[in-house]
Design a protein around this motif. Structure first.
Motif, mmCIF file in Angstrom:
data_model
loop_
_atom_site.group_PDB
_atom_site.id
_atom_site.type_symbol
_atom_site.label_atom_id
_atom_site.label_comp_id
_atom_site.label_asym_id
_atom_site.label_seq_id
_atom_site.Cartn_x
_atom_site.Cartn_y
_atom_site.Cartn_z
ATOM 1 N N GLN A 43 40.550 52.630 33.213
ATOM 2 C CA GLN A 43 41.131 51.327 33.522
ATOM 3 C C GLN A 43 40.907 50.331 32.391
ATOM 4 O O GLN A 43 39.889 50.348 31.720
ATOM 5 N N THR A 44 41.894 49.472 32.219
ATOM 6 C CA THR A 44 41.796 48.341 31.311
ATOM 7 C C THR A 44 41.372 47.141 32.145
ATOM 8 O O THR A 44 42.022 46.810 33.129
ATOM 9 N N THR A 45 40.277 46.494 31.749
ATOM 10 C CA THR A 45 39.790 45.332 32.483
ATOM 11 C C THR A 45 40.381 44.070 31.873
ATOM 12 O O THR A 45 40.224 43.807 30.673
ATOM 13 N N ILE A 46 41.056 43.303 32.717
ATOM 14 C CA ILE A 46 41.731 42.080 32.292
ATOM 15 C C ILE A 46 41.118 40.909 33.046
ATOM 16 O O ILE A 46 41.107 40.887 34.274
ATOM 17 N N LEU A 47 40.621 39.951 32.291
ATOM 18 C CA LEU A 47 40.038 38.746 32.864
ATOM 19 C C LEU A 47 41.057 37.625 32.767
ATOM 20 O O LEU A 47 41.507 37.278 31.676
ATOM 21 N N TYR A 48 41.439 37.090 33.914
ATOM 22 C CA TYR A 48 42.373 35.957 33.969
ATOM 23 C C TYR A 48 41.574 34.709 34.296
ATOM 24 O O TYR A 48 40.810 34.687 35.273
ATOM 25 N N ILE A 49 41.764 33.660 33.491
ATOM 26 C CA ILE A 49 41.110 32.380 33.724
ATOM 27 C C ILE A 49 42.203 31.334 33.906
ATOM 28 O O ILE A 49 43.024 31.119 33.014
ATOM 29 N N GLY A 50 42.217 30.707 35.062
ATOM 30 C CA GLY A 50 43.201 29.665 35.349
ATOM 31 C C GLY A 50 42.538 28.521 36.090
ATOM 32 O O GLY A 50 41.358 28.586 36.431
ATOM 33 N N ARG A 51 43.286 27.500 36.356
ATOM 34 C CA ARG A 51 42.733 26.339 37.058
ATOM 35 C C ARG A 51 43.285 26.176 38.472
ATOM 36 O O ARG A 51 42.702 25.499 39.285
ATOM 37 N N ILE A 61 40.239 40.736 37.021
ATOM 38 C CA ILE A 61 39.208 39.815 37.490
ATOM 39 C C ILE A 61 39.788 38.427 37.262
ATOM 40 O O ILE A 61 40.063 38.049 36.125
ATOM 41 N N CYS A 62 39.985 37.685 38.333
ATOM 42 C CA CYS A 62 40.702 36.415 38.244
ATOM 43 C C CYS A 62 39.824 35.284 38.756
ATOM 44 O O CYS A 62 39.381 35.315 39.909
ATOM 45 N N ILE A 63 39.589 34.300 37.898
ATOM 46 C CA ILE A 63 38.651 33.230 38.218
ATOM 47 C C ILE A 63 39.184 31.886 37.731
ATOM 48 O O ILE A 63 40.131 31.822 36.951
ATOM 49 N N CYS A 64 38.523 30.829 38.174
ATOM 50 C CA CYS A 64 38.905 29.471 37.787
ATOM 51 C C CYS A 64 37.818 28.761 36.974
ATOM 52 O O CYS A 64 38.030 27.649 36.504
ATOM 53 N N SER A 65 36.683 29.382 36.791
ATOM 54 C CA SER A 65 35.526 28.747 36.163
ATOM 55 C C SER A 65 35.237 29.311 34.769
ATOM 56 O O SER A 65 35.114 30.530 34.597
ATOM 57 N N ASP A 66 35.087 28.417 33.796
ATOM 58 C CA ASP A 66 34.737 28.850 32.441
ATOM 59 C C ASP A 66 33.351 29.488 32.409
ATOM 60 O O ASP A 66 33.134 30.489 31.727
ATOM 61 N N ASP A 67 32.405 28.905 33.136
ATOM 62 C CA ASP A 67 31.048 29.461 33.171
ATOM 63 C C ASP A 67 31.042 30.870 33.739
ATOM 64 O O ASP A 67 30.337 31.748 33.240
ATOM 65 N N GLU A 68 31.834 31.090 34.774
ATOM 66 C CA GLU A 68 31.933 32.424 35.355
ATOM 67 C C GLU A 68 32.574 33.407 34.369
ATOM 68 O O GLU A 68 32.155 34.557 34.270
ATOM 69 N N ALA A 69 33.568 32.943 33.623
ATOM 70 C CA ALA A 69 34.211 33.790 32.613
ATOM 71 C C ALA A 69 33.202 34.228 31.553
ATOM 72 O O ALA A 69 33.166 35.399 31.157
ATOM 73 N N ILE A 70 32.392 33.299 31.116
ATOM 74 C CA ILE A 70 31.382 33.609 30.106
ATOM 75 C C ILE A 70 30.378 34.618 30.659
ATOM 76 O O ILE A 70 30.032 35.594 29.991
ATOM 77 N N SER A 71 29.946 34.410 31.880
ATOM 78 C CA SER A 71 29.008 35.326 32.520
ATOM 79 C C SER A 71 29.602 36.727 32.654
ATOM 80 O O SER A 71 28.935 37.724 32.363
ATOM 81 N N ILE A 72 30.852 36.811 33.068
ATOM 82 C CA ILE A 72 31.514 38.107 33.216
ATOM 83 C C ILE A 72 31.600 38.821 31.876
ATOM 84 O O ILE A 72 31.346 40.024 31.784
ATOM 85 N N CYS A 73 31.939 38.101 30.824
ATOM 86 C CA CYS A 73 32.044 38.727 29.499
ATOM 87 C C CYS A 73 30.696 39.231 28.995
ATOM 88 O O CYS A 73 30.639 40.194 28.245
#
Length: 97
Positions: free
Chosen positions: A2-10, A31-43
């Motif tokens: 699988q290719t993991t794709i992180l979507y960040i939106g507001r 993985i779809c989120i609205c938070s920059d902090d969560e995006a950083i943590s996931i990465c």
């Protein structure tokens, strides 16, 4: 594999739609989120192959996000996704990969 794709939106509603679209394909894990902090943590914690930046992210936030995410994972592919149908999404993802 699988290719993991992180979507960040507001927008939470659009983020939910993106989650459905990305996870509809068996070859993708969205993985779809609205938070920059969560995006950083996931990465930091997970393998991420591609980041999609969605609606509502202003230029200043985008610049900071790109810097932080590529600082964690140099060479990480980050593209903007402004919407459109699932065919457009597929084309964007495949072009980026």
């Amino acid at each position: 594999m699988q290719t993991t794709i992180l979507y960040i939106g507001r927008d939470t509603e659009i983020t939910a739609v993106m989650n459905r679209l990305l996870n509809a394909r068996p070859e993708w894990k969205g993985i779809c989120i609205c938070s920059d902090d969560e995006a950083i943590s996931i990465c930091k914690e997970q393998q991420v192959d591609l980041v999609l930046l969605g609606n509502g992210i202003d230029a200043e936030c985008e610049k900071a996000l790109r810097s932080k995410l590529t600082g964690i994972k140099p060479g990480l592919k980050i593209i903007q996704h402004y919407g459109g149908g699932s065919g457009l999404l597929y084309g964007e993802v495949m072009s980026a990969l």
